[in-house]
Scaffold this motif. Structure first.
Motif, PDB file in Angstrom:
ATOM      1  N   PRO A 177      18.448   5.687  -3.003  1.00  0.00           N
ATOM      2  CA  PRO A 177      18.328   4.460  -2.215  1.00  0.00           C
ATOM      3  C   PRO A 177      16.945   4.285  -1.610  1.00  0.00           C
ATOM      4  N   ARG A 178      16.574   3.039  -1.401  1.00  0.00           N
ATOM      5  CA  ARG A 178      15.351   2.677  -0.706  1.00  0.00           C
ATOM      6  C   ARG A 178      15.743   1.978   0.585  1.00  0.00           C
ATOM      7  N   PHE A 229       0.842  -1.186   0.000  1.00  0.00           N
ATOM      8  CA  PHE A 229       0.000   0.000   0.000  1.00  0.00           C
ATOM      9  C   PHE A 229       0.880   1.239   0.000  1.00  0.00           C
ATOM     10  N   ARG A 230       0.562   2.182  -0.827  1.00  0.00           N
ATOM     11  CA  ARG A 230       1.251   3.479  -0.816  1.00  0.00           C
ATOM     12  C   ARG A 230       0.518   4.366   0.179  1.00  0.00           C
ATOM     13  N   ILE A 231       1.183   4.715   1.286  1.00  0.00           N
ATOM     14  CA  ILE A 231       0.502   5.507   2.308  1.00  0.00           C
ATOM     15  C   ILE A 231       0.848   6.995   2.219  1.00  0.00           C
ATOM     16  N   LEU A 232       2.027   7.318   1.706  1.00  0.00           N
ATOM     17  CA  LEU A 232       2.450   8.690   1.434  1.00  0.00           C
ATOM     18  C   LEU A 232       3.358   8.658   0.212  1.00  0.00           C
ATOM     19  N   PRO A 233       3.603   9.785  -0.440  1.00  0.00           N
ATOM     20  CA  PRO A 233       4.563   9.760  -1.539  1.00  0.00           C
ATOM     21  C   PRO A 233       5.932   9.311  -1.035  1.00  0.00           C
ATOM     22  N   GLY A 234       6.454   8.248  -1.605  1.00  0.00           N
ATOM     23  CA  GLY A 234       7.752   7.728  -1.214  1.00  0.00           C
ATOM     24  C   GLY A 234       7.725   6.783  -0.024  1.00  0.00           C
ATOM     25  N   VAL A 235       6.529   6.434   0.481  1.00  0.00           N
ATOM     26  CA  VAL A 235       6.420   5.529   1.631  1.00  0.00           C
ATOM     27  C   VAL A 235       5.426   4.423   1.300  1.00  0.00           C
ATOM     28  N   ARG A 236       5.861   3.174   1.492  1.00  0.00           N
ATOM     29  CA  ARG A 236       4.994   2.022   1.228  1.00  0.00           C
ATOM     30  C   ARG A 236       4.921   1.123   2.450  1.00  0.00           C
ATOM     31  N   LEU A 252       8.069  -1.495   6.186  1.00  0.00           N
ATOM     32  CA  LEU A 252       7.879  -0.130   5.760  1.00  0.00           C
ATOM     33  C   LEU A 252       9.050   0.253   4.871  1.00  0.00           C
ATOM     34  N   THR A 253       8.767   0.711   3.660  1.00  0.00           N
ATOM     35  CA  THR A 253       9.797   1.090   2.704  1.00  0.00           C
ATOM     36  C   THR A 253       9.703   2.580   2.434  1.00  0.00           C
ATOM     37  N   THR A 254      10.855   3.263   2.526  1.00  0.00           N
ATOM     38  CA  THR A 254      10.910   4.687   2.218  1.00  0.00           C
ATOM     39  C   THR A 254      11.954   4.917   1.136  1.00  0.00           C
TER      40      THR A 254
END
Length: 65
Positions: free
Chosen positions: A34-35, A9-16, A26-28
């Motif tokens: 880099p991720r 789920f994409r919860i914010l731009p650049g945050v999944r 949580l991926t930023t």
């Protein structure tokens, strides 16, 4: 063939928020650069796409008490 469950789920731009059967993570980070991924199991991953068919990934597992 085993069935698997994985949802992102994409919860914010650049945050999944990534969910699977056993944990969540949580991926930023953006497309260029880099991720950083932190998992509920204590795993930390840094990855980056390099030009061409190359990629770079570093994974560290931390012990949870």
């Amino acid at each position: 063939m085993p069935l698997t469950f994985r949802k992102s789920f994409r919860i914010l731009p650049g945050v999944r928020l990534n969910l699977n059967k056993r944990s969540w993570s949580l991926t930023t980070g953006g497309e260029r650069g880099p991720r950083y991924t932190r998992s509920s199991t204590g795993r930390r991953t840094t990855s980056m796409d390099l030009p061409g068919p190359f990629g770079w990934r570093r994974t560290r597992s931390t012990r949870r008490d």
